[in-house]
Design an enzyme around this catalytic site. Sequence first.
Site, PDB file in Angstrom:
ATOM      1  N   GLY A  46       0.880  -1.402   0.019  1.00  0.00           N
ATOM      2  CA  GLY A  46      -0.032   0.064   0.033  1.00  0.00           C
ATOM      3  C   GLY A  46       0.851   1.221   0.027  1.00  0.00           C
ATOM      4  N   GLN A  51       3.029   9.983   1.750  1.00  0.00           N
ATOM      5  CA  GLN A  51       4.362   9.316   1.892  1.00  0.00           C
ATOM      6  C   GLN A  51       5.244   9.769   0.468  1.00  0.00           C
ATOM      7  OE1 GLN A  51       2.555   5.276   2.274  1.00  0.00           O
ATOM      8  NE2 GLN A  51       4.388   5.078   3.547  1.00  0.00           N
ATOM      9  N   CYS A  94       6.094  -0.397   7.420  1.00  0.00           N
ATOM     10  CA  CYS A  94       5.740   0.946   6.812  1.00  0.00           C
ATOM     11  C   CYS A  94       7.065   1.386   5.925  1.00  0.00           C
ATOM     12  CB  CYS A  94       5.360   1.654   7.746  1.00  0.00           C
ATOM     13  SG  CYS A  94       4.600   3.476   6.672  1.00  0.00           S
ATOM     14  N   LEU A  95       6.600   1.621   4.639  1.00  0.00           N
ATOM     15  CA  LEU A  95       7.742   2.056   3.747  1.00  0.00           C
ATOM     16  C   LEU A  95       8.376   3.422   4.129  1.00  0.00           C
ATOM     17  CD1 LEU A  95       5.942   1.453   0.430  1.00  0.00           C
ATOM     18  CD2 LEU A  95       7.812   0.108   1.541  1.00  0.00           C
ATOM     19  N   HIS A 136      -4.302   1.404   7.709  1.00  0.00           N
ATOM     20  CA  HIS A 136      -3.061   2.080   7.722  1.00  0.00           C
ATOM     21  C   HIS A 136      -2.709   3.037   6.789  1.00  0.00           C
ATOM     22  CE1 HIS A 136       1.821   1.086   8.046  1.00  0.00           C
ATOM     23  NE2 HIS A 136       1.298   1.808   6.683  1.00  0.00           N
ATOM     24  N   GLU A 137      -3.328   3.004   5.736  1.00  0.00           N
ATOM     25  CA  GLU A 137      -3.131   3.907   4.584  1.00  0.00           C
ATOM     26  C   GLU A 137      -3.915   5.198   4.915  1.00  0.00           C
ATOM     27  OE1 GLU A 137      -0.757   3.498   2.885  1.00  0.00           O
ATOM     28  OE2 GLU A 137      -0.710   1.333   2.812  1.00  0.00           O
ATOM     29  N   HIS A 140      -2.552   7.213   7.575  1.00  0.00           N
ATOM     30  CA  HIS A 140      -1.279   8.080   6.788  1.00  0.00           C
ATOM     31  C   HIS A 140      -2.014   9.526   6.566  1.00  0.00           C
ATOM     32  CE1 HIS A 140       2.538   6.092   6.428  1.00  0.00           C
ATOM     33  NE2 HIS A 140       2.087   4.871   6.129  1.00  0.00           N
TER      34      HIS A 140
HETATM   35  O1  GNR Z   1       4.164  -2.569   2.525  1.00  0.00           O
HETATM   36  C1  GNR Z   1       3.358  -2.585   3.491  1.00  0.00           C
HETATM   37  N1  GNR Z   1       3.191  -3.544   4.326  1.00  0.00           N
HETATM   38  C2  GNR Z   1       2.425  -3.761   5.283  1.00  0.00           C
HETATM   39  C3  GNR Z   1       2.156  -4.628   6.293  1.00  0.00           C
HETATM   40  C4  GNR Z   1       1.290  -4.657   7.163  1.00  0.00           C
HETATM   41  C5  GNR Z   1       0.573  -3.776   7.473  1.00  0.00           C
HETATM   42  C6  GNR Z   1       0.350  -2.821   6.670  1.00  0.00           C
HETATM   43  C7  GNR Z   1       1.269  -2.575   5.626  1.00  0.00           C
HETATM   44  S1  GNR Z   1       1.351  -1.116   4.419  1.00  0.00           S
HETATM   45  C8  GNR Z   1       2.996  -1.171   4.072  1.00  0.00           C
HETATM   46  C9  GNR Z   1       3.448  -0.108   3.135  1.00  0.00           C
HETATM   47  C10 GNR Z   1       3.245   1.230   3.587  1.00  0.00           C
HETATM   48  O2  GNR Z   1       4.078   1.714   4.260  1.00  0.00           O
HETATM   49  N2  GNR Z   1       1.741   1.885   3.448  1.00  0.00           N
HETATM   50  O3  GNR Z   1       1.757   3.107   3.860  1.00  0.00           O
HETATM   51 NI    NI Z   2       2.715   3.180   5.705  1.00  0.00          NI
END
Ligand code: GNR
Ligand code: NI
Length: 174
Positions: A46, A51, A94-95, A136-137, A140
């Site tokens: 995601g 980001q 998270c990236l 999660h997104e 952000h």
């Molecule tokens: O790549 C991602 N893996 C992930 C694993 C578990 C829960 C959420 C994520 S999202 C993350 C990519 C990211 O940072 N998205 O904002």
């Molecule tokens: Ni993230």
Amino acid sequence: MTALPIITAPDPRLKIKARPVAAADDDVRQLMDDMLETMRKAIGIGLAAPQIGVAKRVIVVDVAREGEKPQPMMIANPEILWRSPELTTFSEGCLSLPEHYADVTRPEKIRLRYLDYQNELREIEASGLLATCIQHEIDHLDGILFVDHISTVKRGMILRKLAKAKRTRNLVAA
Ligand code: GNR
Ligand code: NI
């Protein structure tokens, strides 16, 4: 489509509340395409527009596993209409917090309303990893990172390491 650099914490641009888009027009579609490319290159499931430094309520998600058929979702102005009382825990990454992981507990199922790539208003139900990733997104878009859901001690440890990694990188670059 262009893969863009991903902002890593700590950075004030990850703490801003992003603004809704007026519509999924050609500019927003271009943003979605660039985000998908950026996400794929970074091997994420995601990505949220903040980001890459864009304070708009746009996210892309693809939780299909390697070898499975890709299932990209392009989402603007997401709204969670319903959250299940049942919760689930995933080890999240998270990236923007590279190489750090922690267990986060969230609603197991959600009902979501959003504008898709074609500017159509859609409603879906999501569960499991997809529901976790969408939440999660959306976090952000509100300036929230997964570490904001864990203990102060763990959060402090991760953010301190990332801040230090940034300083070291700057010293190497200088
Ligand atoms: O790549 C991602 N893996 C992930 C694993 C578990 C829960 C959420 C994520 S999202 C993350 C990519 C990211 O940072 N998205 O904002
Ligand atoms: Ni993230």
